[in-house]
Design an enzyme around this catalytic site. Structure first.
Site, mmCIF file in Angstrom:
data_model
loop_
_atom_site.group_PDB
_atom_site.id
_atom_site.type_symbol
_atom_site.label_atom_id
_atom_site.label_comp_id
_atom_site.label_asym_id
_atom_site.label_seq_id
_atom_site.Cartn_x
_atom_site.Cartn_y
_atom_site.Cartn_z
ATOM 1 N N TYR A 183 0.812 -1.204 0.000
ATOM 2 C CA TYR A 183 0.000 0.000 0.000
ATOM 3 C C TYR A 183 0.855 1.268 0.000
ATOM 4 O O TYR A 183 0.379 2.341 -0.389
ATOM 5 C CB TYR A 183 -0.935 0.032 1.214
ATOM 6 C CG TYR A 183 -2.063 -0.974 1.161
ATOM 7 C CD1 TYR A 183 -2.327 -1.727 0.020
ATOM 8 C CD2 TYR A 183 -2.881 -1.178 2.258
ATOM 9 C CE1 TYR A 183 -3.357 -2.647 -0.027
ATOM 10 C CE2 TYR A 183 -3.926 -2.088 2.229
ATOM 11 C CZ TYR A 183 -4.156 -2.821 1.086
ATOM 12 O OH TYR A 183 -5.187 -3.724 1.046
ATOM 13 N N LYS A 234 3.434 -15.262 2.506
ATOM 14 C CA LYS A 234 3.467 -16.024 1.254
ATOM 15 C C LYS A 234 4.941 -16.269 0.918
ATOM 16 O O LYS A 234 5.440 -15.946 -0.161
ATOM 17 C CB LYS A 234 2.756 -15.251 0.138
ATOM 18 C CG LYS A 234 2.467 -16.076 -1.128
ATOM 19 C CD LYS A 234 1.566 -17.267 -0.884
ATOM 20 C CE LYS A 234 1.262 -17.986 -2.207
ATOM 21 N NZ LYS A 234 0.606 -19.291 -1.995
ATOM 22 N N ASP A 266 -2.995 -18.127 1.545
ATOM 23 C CA ASP A 266 -4.110 -18.813 0.910
ATOM 24 C C ASP A 266 -4.682 -19.896 1.814
ATOM 25 O O ASP A 266 -5.899 -20.084 1.914
ATOM 26 C CB ASP A 266 -3.701 -19.378 -0.454
ATOM 27 C CG ASP A 266 -2.341 -20.059 -0.448
ATOM 28 O OD1 ASP A 266 -1.664 -20.063 0.591
ATOM 29 O OD2 ASP A 266 -1.951 -20.581 -1.513
ATOM 30 N N ASP A 290 -5.572 -6.767 5.807
ATOM 31 C CA ASP A 290 -6.766 -6.084 5.335
ATOM 32 C C ASP A 290 -7.822 -7.102 4.903
ATOM 33 O O ASP A 290 -9.004 -7.010 5.265
ATOM 34 C CB ASP A 290 -6.377 -5.178 4.164
ATOM 35 C CG ASP A 290 -7.472 -4.195 3.781
ATOM 36 O OD1 ASP A 290 -8.515 -4.181 4.447
ATOM 37 O OD2 ASP A 290 -7.269 -3.454 2.804
ATOM 38 N N ASP A 294 -11.273 -8.753 7.307
ATOM 39 C CA ASP A 294 -12.634 -8.630 6.797
ATOM 40 C C ASP A 294 -13.309 -10.002 6.706
ATOM 41 O O ASP A 294 -14.502 -10.147 7.001
ATOM 42 C CB ASP A 294 -12.621 -7.970 5.419
ATOM 43 C CG ASP A 294 -12.492 -6.455 5.492
ATOM 44 O OD1 ASP A 294 -12.422 -5.927 6.613
ATOM 45 O OD2 ASP A 294 -12.457 -5.817 4.434
#
Length: 407
Positions: A183, A234, A266, A290, A294
């Site tokens: 980001y 990852k 994942d 993020d 959620d």
């Protein structure tokens, strides 16, 4: 058995100050004839309120009233300063984060944000989007640790989209690195490739110090909870994740009492819906946090129930619900204010160190749910459907009430 509401935001012995001292004006010395039992002067704190867009003003109004009442019952006085932020600020000033708003936030003891964004501003240039203002606010406050609890309350287990035996008892905390990663990484932008086709690019980058400091916060939180920390990355593909795993593993040596595990993102996304009770504390980077937080919110039944805290090494923290601005229901008295109310509780606990006042709010939310009051997002048959304002009124009634057993 009586249920208690756990935000999993217990006080930390963290490597940075989470409890700034109250700002009190010095008083001149004087001779007093008052008795030894004279009242203790109230503690005073300044709070910057950023209602923002959509349902933001509605939920902030409720949370402000709850803060005032809970504070008054604990000898705390608040001074509130409301400032424009997001799309509302853009409409007023031409920028999503005016300098005056950032300055007010930086000078406050804590900052409470409602929500930002909406369809109206989706076509703004990137630097003028409400979301850019939020990133600038986080950067300006130097908050790097985002705490997002996800707890399935017994009163709302039937609101979860998962089977009851999967959702029941879920109690986890996502610790998200907030100011690094893709980001904020550079280079970023638009260009053309060798064929002349337009391309967009971003950079996922982390420095050792960024990983180390968020890892320590996560280990401290895990130590105060059930002593288990899962680091999500990852590392089988991304170099930034390889460094992440290397540094988290190194910091683990400082916390021999915390059990560390690693999981690819994942797989973590799958495990959160398959068997979420396996998780205690999760630490991960900006973009993975993020997304996963959620996802975790829906385990609880509604994104409208989840608060968050963003903290730095010093200065005011930023407290906000994790839901968006919900422009489709803005102004219709349909919003669930409880995530913002619980964010106010986190503000008291983490931002100001006022655990008793925070507990009053947590208990009031639980009491209100025990009485069967529900906004539309968490409604089920047999309960009473209420709007944002009435839900706030019921929480206020419960702020000074004992918590009854869960139904």
């Amino acid at each position: 058995m009586a249920a208690s509401l756990h935000l999993n935001a217990r006080s930390l012995n963290a490597p940075f100050d989470l409890k700034p001292a109250a700002k009190q004006s010095p008083r001149p010395a004087r001779i007093s004839c008052a008795s030894p039992a004279a009242a203790v002067p109230p503690k005073r704190y300044s709070i910057t309120l950023l209602p923002g867009d959509g349902i933001g003003p509605e939920v902030i109004s409720v949370a402000k009233n709850v803060l005032k009442l809970a504070g008054s019952l604990e000898g705390i006085e608040f001074s509130f300063q409301e400032m424009p932020m997001g799309g509302a600020a853009f409409d007023l000033t031409g920028t999503p984060l005016p300098e005056e708003t950032l300055s007010a936030a930086q000078k406050a003891d804590a900052v409470l944000l409602g929500a930002i964004g909406g369809y109206k501003w989706d076509k703004n240039e990137k630097h003028l989007k409400p979301e850019t203002g939020l990133l600038q606010l986080r950067e300006g406050l130097k908050v790097f640790a985002n705490l997002r609890p996800a707890t399935v309350l017994p009163q709302l287990v039937d609101a979860s989209t998962l089977k009851k035996d999967v959702a029941e008892g879920v109690d986890l905390m996502v610790v998200r690195e907030l100011t690094g990663g893709i980001y904020f990484g550079k280079p970023r932008g638009f260009s053309s490739d060798e064929k002349g086709e337009e391309i967009g690019f971003n950079t996922e980058v982390y420095a050792t110090y960024e990983v180390d400091r968020i890892a320590r916060v996560a280990f401290e939180i895990a130590r105060k909870r059930r002593g288990q920390l899962c680091s999500v990355d990852k590392a089988n593909v991304l170099e930034a994740s390889m460094l992440w795993r290397k540094r988290v593993t190194a910091i683990a040596a400082e916390y021999p009492d915390v059990e560390l595990s690693h999981m690819y993102v994942d797989n973590a996304a799958m495990q959160l819906v398959r068997y979420p009770k396996q998780f205690d504390t999760i630490v991960t980077n900006n973009i993975f946090g993020d997304i996963l937080s959620d996802e975790a919110s829906m385990i609880t039944g509604s994104i409208g129930m989840l608060p968050s805290a963003s903290l730095g090494e010093s200065g005011p923290g930023l407290f906000e619900p994790i839901h968006g601005s919900a422009p489709d229901i803005a102004g219709q008295d349909k919003a669930n204010p409880l995530a913002t109310v619980l964010s106010a509780a986190m503000l008291l606990k983490y931002g100001l160190g006022e655990a008793n006042a925070a507990k009053r709010i947590e208990n009031a939310v639980l009491d209100t749910l025990n009485k069967g009051f529900r906004t539309g997002d968490i409604y089920s048959a047999g309960n009473k459907l209420v709007g944002c304002k009435e839900m706030g009124e019921e929480v206020l009634k419960s702020v000074d009430s004992p918590v009854p057993a869960a139904r």
